[in-house]
Design a protein around this motif. Sequence first.
Motif, PDB file in Angstrom:
ATOM      1  N   SER A 194      42.982  51.134  29.898  1.00 35.28           N
ATOM      2  CA  SER A 194      43.599  51.509  28.621  1.00 35.28           C
ATOM      3  C   SER A 194      45.097  51.752  28.748  1.00 35.28           C
ATOM      4  CB  SER A 194      42.912  52.750  28.043  1.00 35.28           C
ATOM      5  OG  SER A 194      43.016  53.827  28.945  1.00 35.28           O
ATOM      6  N   SER A 195      45.598  51.944  29.962  1.00 33.39           N
ATOM      7  CA  SER A 195      47.030  52.171  30.156  1.00 33.39           C
ATOM      8  C   SER A 195      47.813  50.880  30.344  1.00 33.39           C
ATOM      9  CB  SER A 195      47.265  53.063  31.373  1.00 33.39           C
ATOM     10  OG  SER A 195      46.714  54.328  31.176  1.00 33.39           O
ATOM     11  N   CYS A 196      47.321  50.006  31.243  1.00 29.77           N
ATOM     12  CA  CYS A 196      48.100  48.801  31.583  1.00 29.77           C
ATOM     13  C   CYS A 196      47.479  47.505  31.079  1.00 29.77           C
ATOM     14  CB  CYS A 196      48.302  48.704  33.096  1.00 29.77           C
ATOM     15  SG  CYS A 196      46.786  48.381  34.025  1.00 29.77           S
ATOM     16  N   GLY A 197      46.228  47.544  30.628  1.00 31.62           N
ATOM     17  CA  GLY A 197      45.593  46.352  30.082  1.00 31.62           C
ATOM     18  C   GLY A 197      44.998  45.409  31.123  1.00 31.62           C
ATOM     19  N   ARG A 198      45.126  45.746  32.409  1.00 35.68           N
ATOM     20  CA  ARG A 198      44.557  44.884  33.441  1.00 35.68           C
ATOM     21  C   ARG A 198      43.041  44.984  33.434  1.00 35.68           C
ATOM     22  NH1 ARG A 198      48.180  46.062  38.727  1.00 35.68           N
ATOM     23  NH2 ARG A 198      46.090  46.298  39.519  1.00 35.68           N
ATOM     24  N   LEU A 199      42.401  43.883  33.841  1.00 34.15           N
ATOM     25  CA  LEU A 199      40.950  43.862  33.921  1.00 34.15           C
ATOM     26  C   LEU A 199      40.511  44.295  35.304  1.00 34.15           C
ATOM     27  CD1 LEU A 199      40.168  40.484  32.134  1.00 34.15           C
ATOM     28  CD2 LEU A 199      40.134  42.785  31.162  1.00 34.15           C
ATOM     29  N   TYR A 200      39.376  44.965  35.359  1.00 36.46           N
ATOM     30  CA  TYR A 200      38.816  45.347  36.649  1.00 36.46           C
ATOM     31  C   TYR A 200      37.300  45.298  36.588  1.00 36.46           C
ATOM     32  CZ  TYR A 200      38.201  50.051  34.601  1.00 36.46           C
ATOM     33  OH  TYR A 200      37.851  51.113  33.812  1.00 36.46           O
ATOM     34  N   LEU A 201      36.706  45.174  37.764  1.00 32.19           N
ATOM     35  CA  LEU A 201      35.257  45.184  37.893  1.00 32.19           C
ATOM     36  C   LEU A 201      34.821  46.612  38.192  1.00 32.19           C
ATOM     37  CD1 LEU A 201      34.903  42.049  40.173  1.00 32.19           C
ATOM     38  CD2 LEU A 201      34.425  42.190  37.718  1.00 32.19           C
ATOM     39  N   ARG A 202      33.739  47.023  37.587  1.00 34.14           N
ATOM     40  CA  ARG A 202      33.235  48.374  37.798  1.00 34.14           C
ATOM     41  C   ARG A 202      31.775  48.278  38.224  1.00 34.14           C
ATOM     42  NH1 ARG A 202      33.346  53.191  33.311  1.00 34.14           N
ATOM     43  NH2 ARG A 202      32.094  54.664  34.505  1.00 34.14           N
ATOM     44  N   TYR A 203      31.474  48.931  39.314  1.00 37.18           N
ATOM     45  CA  TYR A 203      30.132  48.882  39.891  1.00 37.18           C
ATOM     46  C   TYR A 203      29.733  50.281  40.323  1.00 37.18           C
ATOM     47  CZ  TYR A 203      26.474  48.035  43.338  1.00 37.18           C
ATOM     48  OH  TYR A 203      25.317  48.079  44.050  1.00 37.18           O
ATOM     49  N   THR A 204      28.488  50.656  40.071  1.00 33.63           N
ATOM     50  CA  THR A 204      27.990  51.948  40.505  1.00 33.63           C
ATOM     51  C   THR A 204      26.929  51.735  41.568  1.00 33.63           C
ATOM     52  OG1 THR A 204      28.412  52.916  38.336  1.00 33.63           O
ATOM     53  CG2 THR A 204      26.907  54.105  39.783  1.00 33.63           C
ATOM     54  N   ARG A 249      32.623  52.419  42.060  1.00 36.89           N
ATOM     55  CA  ARG A 249      33.666  51.600  42.674  1.00 36.89           C
ATOM     56  C   ARG A 249      34.297  50.707  41.611  1.00 36.89           C
ATOM     57  NH1 ARG A 249      30.903  49.654  48.333  1.00 36.89           N
ATOM     58  NH2 ARG A 249      30.046  51.670  48.881  1.00 36.89           N
ATOM     59  N   ILE A 250      35.592  50.476  41.769  1.00 37.23           N
ATOM     60  CA  ILE A 250      36.274  49.533  40.891  1.00 37.23           C
ATOM     61  C   ILE A 250      37.116  48.591  41.747  1.00 37.23           C
ATOM     62  CG2 ILE A 250      36.324  51.129  38.944  1.00 37.23           C
ATOM     63  CD1 ILE A 250      39.330  51.491  39.456  1.00 37.23           C
ATOM     64  N   ARG A 251      37.384  47.424  41.198  1.00 41.09           N
ATOM     65  CA  ARG A 251      38.216  46.440  41.875  1.00 41.09           C
ATOM     66  C   ARG A 251      38.989  45.655  40.823  1.00 41.09           C
ATOM     67  NH1 ARG A 251      36.486  41.215  45.560  1.00 41.09           N
ATOM     68  NH2 ARG A 251      38.622  40.596  45.935  1.00 41.09           N
ATOM     69  N   VAL A 252      40.290  45.533  41.010  1.00 41.54           N
ATOM     70  CA  VAL A 252      41.114  44.748  40.090  1.00 41.54           C
ATOM     71  C   VAL A 252      40.595  43.316  40.092  1.00 41.54           C
ATOM     72  CG1 VAL A 252      43.418  43.816  39.684  1.00 41.54           C
ATOM     73  CG2 VAL A 252      43.146  46.187  40.366  1.00 41.54           C
ATOM     74  N   LEU A 253      40.484  42.728  38.918  1.00 41.58           N
ATOM     75  CA  LEU A 253      39.983  41.368  38.789  1.00 41.58           C
ATOM     76  C   LEU A 253      41.150  40.396  38.802  1.00 41.58           C
ATOM     77  CD1 LEU A 253      37.584  39.531  38.435  1.00 41.58           C
ATOM     78  CD2 LEU A 253      37.698  39.940  35.983  1.00 41.58           C
ATOM     79  N   ARG A 254      41.204  39.570  39.834  1.00 42.28           N
ATOM     80  CA  ARG A 254      42.240  38.537  39.957  1.00 42.28           C
ATOM     81  C   ARG A 254      41.582  37.175  39.822  1.00 42.28           C
ATOM     82  NH1 ARG A 254      44.479  40.460  45.458  1.00 42.28           N
ATOM     83  NH2 ARG A 254      44.544  38.225  45.791  1.00 42.28           N
ATOM     84  N   ASP A 267      41.327  40.646  49.452  1.00 39.92           N
ATOM     85  CA  ASP A 267      41.355  39.189  49.319  1.00 39.92           C
ATOM     86  C   ASP A 267      39.963  38.548  49.363  1.00 39.92           C
ATOM     87  OD1 ASP A 267      40.965  39.872  51.944  1.00 39.92           O
ATOM     88  OD2 ASP A 267      42.272  38.334  52.761  1.00 39.92           O
ATOM     89  N   ALA A 268      38.914  39.348  49.249  1.00 42.54           N
ATOM     90  CA  ALA A 268      37.547  38.817  49.245  1.00 42.54           C
ATOM     91  C   ALA A 268      37.303  38.019  47.967  1.00 42.54           C
ATOM     92  CB  ALA A 268      36.538  39.946  49.349  1.00 42.54           C
ATOM     93  N   PRO A 269      36.582  36.900  48.069  1.00 48.02           N
ATOM     94  CA  PRO A 269      36.276  36.140  46.862  1.00 48.02           C
ATOM     95  C   PRO A 269      35.315  36.906  45.957  1.00 48.02           C
ATOM     96  CG  PRO A 269      35.066  35.241  48.727  1.00 48.02           C
ATOM     97  CD  PRO A 269      35.990  36.300  49.263  1.00 48.02           C
ATOM     98  N   VAL A 270      35.414  36.635  44.670  1.00 41.92           N
ATOM     99  CA  VAL A 270      34.507  37.205  43.685  1.00 41.92           C
ATOM    100  C   VAL A 270      33.554  36.086  43.270  1.00 41.92           C
ATOM    101  CG1 VAL A 270      34.295  38.204  41.379  1.00 41.92           C
ATOM    102  CG2 VAL A 270      36.182  38.891  42.868  1.00 41.92           C
ATOM    103  N   ALA A 271      32.307  36.190  43.698  1.00 47.21           N
ATOM    104  CA  ALA A 271      31.277  35.203  43.356  1.00 47.21           C
ATOM    105  C   ALA A 271      30.319  35.870  42.369  1.00 47.21           C
ATOM    106  CB  ALA A 271      30.557  34.736  44.613  1.00 47.21           C
ATOM    107  N   PRO A 272      30.464  35.599  41.066  1.00 44.35           N
ATOM    108  CA  PRO A 272      29.711  36.332  40.043  1.00 44.35           C
ATOM    109  C   PRO A 272      28.193  36.265  40.160  1.00 44.35           C
ATOM    110  CG  PRO A 272      31.506  35.109  39.046  1.00 44.35           C
ATOM    111  CD  PRO A 272      31.427  34.675  40.483  1.00 44.35           C
ATOM    112  N   ARG A 273      27.657  35.270  40.841  1.00 43.77           N
ATOM    113  CA  ARG A 273      26.200  35.177  40.984  1.00 43.77           C
ATOM    114  C   ARG A 273      25.674  36.029  42.137  1.00 43.77           C
ATOM    115  NH1 ARG A 273      27.581  29.637  39.810  1.00 43.77           N
ATOM    116  NH2 ARG A 273      26.736  29.056  37.795  1.00 43.77           N
ATOM    117  N   TYR A 274      26.569  36.555  42.961  1.00 44.68           N
ATOM    118  CA  TYR A 274      26.180  37.289  44.162  1.00 44.68           C
ATOM    119  C   TYR A 274      26.498  38.771  44.041  1.00 44.68           C
ATOM    120  CZ  TYR A 274      25.241  32.932  46.578  1.00 44.68           C
ATOM    121  OH  TYR A 274      24.699  31.727  46.951  1.00 44.68           O
ATOM    122  N   PHE A 275      25.788  39.565  44.840  1.00 44.36           N
ATOM    123  CA  PHE A 275      25.989  41.004  44.919  1.00 44.36           C
ATOM    124  C   PHE A 275      27.335  41.330  45.556  1.00 44.36           C
ATOM    125  CE2 PHE A 275      25.618  45.009  47.192  1.00 44.36           C
ATOM    126  CZ  PHE A 275      25.108  45.837  46.211  1.00 44.36           C
TER     127      PHE A 275
END
Length: 80
Positions: A44-54, A64-69, A25-33
């Motif tokens: 490719s299976s379900c079409g959901r978007l996710y964030l991917r970070y290495t 690491r990945i996180r579903v984008l809500r 439930d952490a907020p996603v602030a695109p300007r921040y780390f």
Amino acid sequence: MLPEDDPEPTFAEYLPGKIDYWSADAPVAPRYFPYNRCGVWECSSCGRLYLRYTEGGGYFVDRRIRVLRASLIEDVPLAA
């Protein structure tokens, strides 16, 4: 490709209440780390978007990945 005058993304974190940025439930602030260093991918299976970070460290690479809500995205300006 990023414009030449584009500044290096910050390592500052936006963690209201000191919540961990990988909490569900952490907020996603695109300007921040780490979100300013993530790519947006589509499953490719379900079409959901996710964030991917290495995360790269001294002797490891941690992918690491996180579903984008959309409900968790916050447009927070960078602190001066």
